[in-house]
Structures are given as C-alpha cells and as structure tokens.
Design an enzyme around this catalytic site. Structure first.
Site, short mmCIF file in Angstrom:
data_model
loop_
_atom_site.label_atom_id
_atom_site.label_comp_id
_atom_site.label_asym_id
_atom_site.label_seq_id
_atom_site.Cartn_x
_atom_site.Cartn_y
_atom_site.Cartn_z
N ALA A 47 7.27 8.68 0.00
CA ALA A 47 7.64 7.71 -1.03
C ALA A 47 7.55 6.30 -0.47
CB ALA A 47 9.06 7.98 -1.54
N ASP A 48 7.40 5.35 -1.38
CA ASP A 48 7.43 3.94 -1.01
C ASP A 48 8.05 3.15 -2.15
OD1 ASP A 48 6.43 1.99 1.15
OD2 ASP A 48 5.82 1.03 -0.71
#
Length: 215
Positions: free
Chosen positions: A86-87
């Site tokens: 994720a970011d």
C-alpha cells in the site's frame, strides 16, 4: 501406489506485508491478520513530472508489490504467499504534499492544510499465489480546523510529522485538527481495511479462519 500425505495442521497460506510501517502492521493485526513477514521496499517516491496524486499512489503501491513479490518468490519459505502492498499520498488539489524530513517542510504543510479540505489517496495492491495482481484506490476527504500559529509551532516541535505523508498522522496529535472526514479512516492511517479484506477474500485467502485462530 502411495497414499497422499495429509495436509499439515496449520494449513493457512502465508501472508506478507510489503511495508515496514508500524501503522499498517497494526491495522492488519486489528483485522485479525498476522503477516508472516514484512518486506519493505526502498523506493524513490519523488513524483514524476506532471504526475497526478492518483497516478503517483498507484504507481508506488504497485512498485512496492513488485519488490516484495520478487523477494517472497526468491526463497522457499514465502513462495506462494499472499503479498499486500500500500501507499498513501496527501494532496491539495493536484499539489502533492511531501513526507517532511525538516521542520520548515512540516510547518509549510500545516499552513497549507489549515482551514481547508484536502484529499488522502491510498492504493492497496495484492498478489496471490498465482501472482495475479489486483488493486483498489481509496480517496478520503479530510478537513482541518483553522490553525493558529502557536498550534502549528507546537505541533512542529512535537516531531510527530517526520516522514509522514502530508506531515501528519491522523491517529496522533493531528487528529485533534480534523473537523470532518468523508471516506475511510483506516485508509488515512495507511491501509483501507474494508478494501484489503475484500481483495484477500476475492483471491481465496481464508480471512475468517485467521479470525478463529486469533480467538
């Protein structure tokens, strides 16, 4: 003809989190999921020329997934594991805010966010045992109160902003600045739980079996 060996008593597939973030780990654990390994990627997160926030966050999440997936498939222990990456990116309009490393940057972020609505984009990517990747992009709108100079100075002095997207962590001191949130709180923290669980279940990961084990 020999009989097939029975499956091991702990047949839950392996789970890898492509992050070293304590916040993302805590969110997975909140959902009853304990990753078998953490495989963070050291990436250059500088936006490309004219890159929009949505494009940046998806590119970085996919890049983190690719790095962790390659590492997981390299060894025997994690081969066939589910990999989650994720970011998170904070933006005001098309302006992407940094992850401040110095006080002046953090103060500039707070002044920009003061009294206005900004958007937090979090992309989550998943690869299952067949290496097929899927992703979700979550957009959350957050409005800060109007911050007095003394509040900005006190917050910057806390140092809590260091290395965090937009210069704040909603689960920390800056949570007291939030007037309104429309969207996913967990996505602002760093990992949208609803979307992450949906992706895992869609690829066959036994999420609820992990819940029973946790109980």
């Amino acid at each position: 003809m020999t009989d097939a060996s029975p499956p091991p008593p702990d047949a839950r597939p392996k789970l890898v989190l492509a992050s070293g973030s304590p916040r993302r780990l805590a969110l997975l654990q909140q959902a009853g999921l304990e990753p078998d390994a953490l495989l963070p990627a050291d990436l250059d997160e500088t936006p490309l020329k004219a890159e929009r926030p949505r494009e940046l966050v998806r590119r970085l999440a996919r890049a983190k997934l690719d790095v962790a997936l390659a590492a997981a498939r390299h060894g025997e222990d994690l081969r066939g594991a589910y990999v989650v990456a994720a970011d998170t990116v904070v933006a005001v309009g098309r302006r992407i805010l940094p992850k401040p490393e110095v006080a002046d940057e953090a103060a500039a972020c707070m002044r920009l966010l003061s009294g206005r609505t900004h958007r937090v984009y979090t992309a989550v990517c998943l690869a299952g045992p067949r290496d097929r990747s899927r992703e979700r992009l979550v957009e959350t709108r957050v409005r800060f109160k109007r911050l007095a100079a003394r509040e900005i100075d006190a917050y910057v002095a806390s140092g809590e902003w260091r290395g965090k997207a937009g210069g704040y962590a909603i689960q920390g001191l800056a949570g007291g600045f939030v007037v309104k949130l429309v969207g996913s709180y967990s996505a602002v923290v760093g990992l949208p739980l609803y979307e992450t669980i949906a992706l895992l279940e869609g690829e066959g990961f036994p999420v609820r079996a992990a819940w029973r084990a946790a109980a």
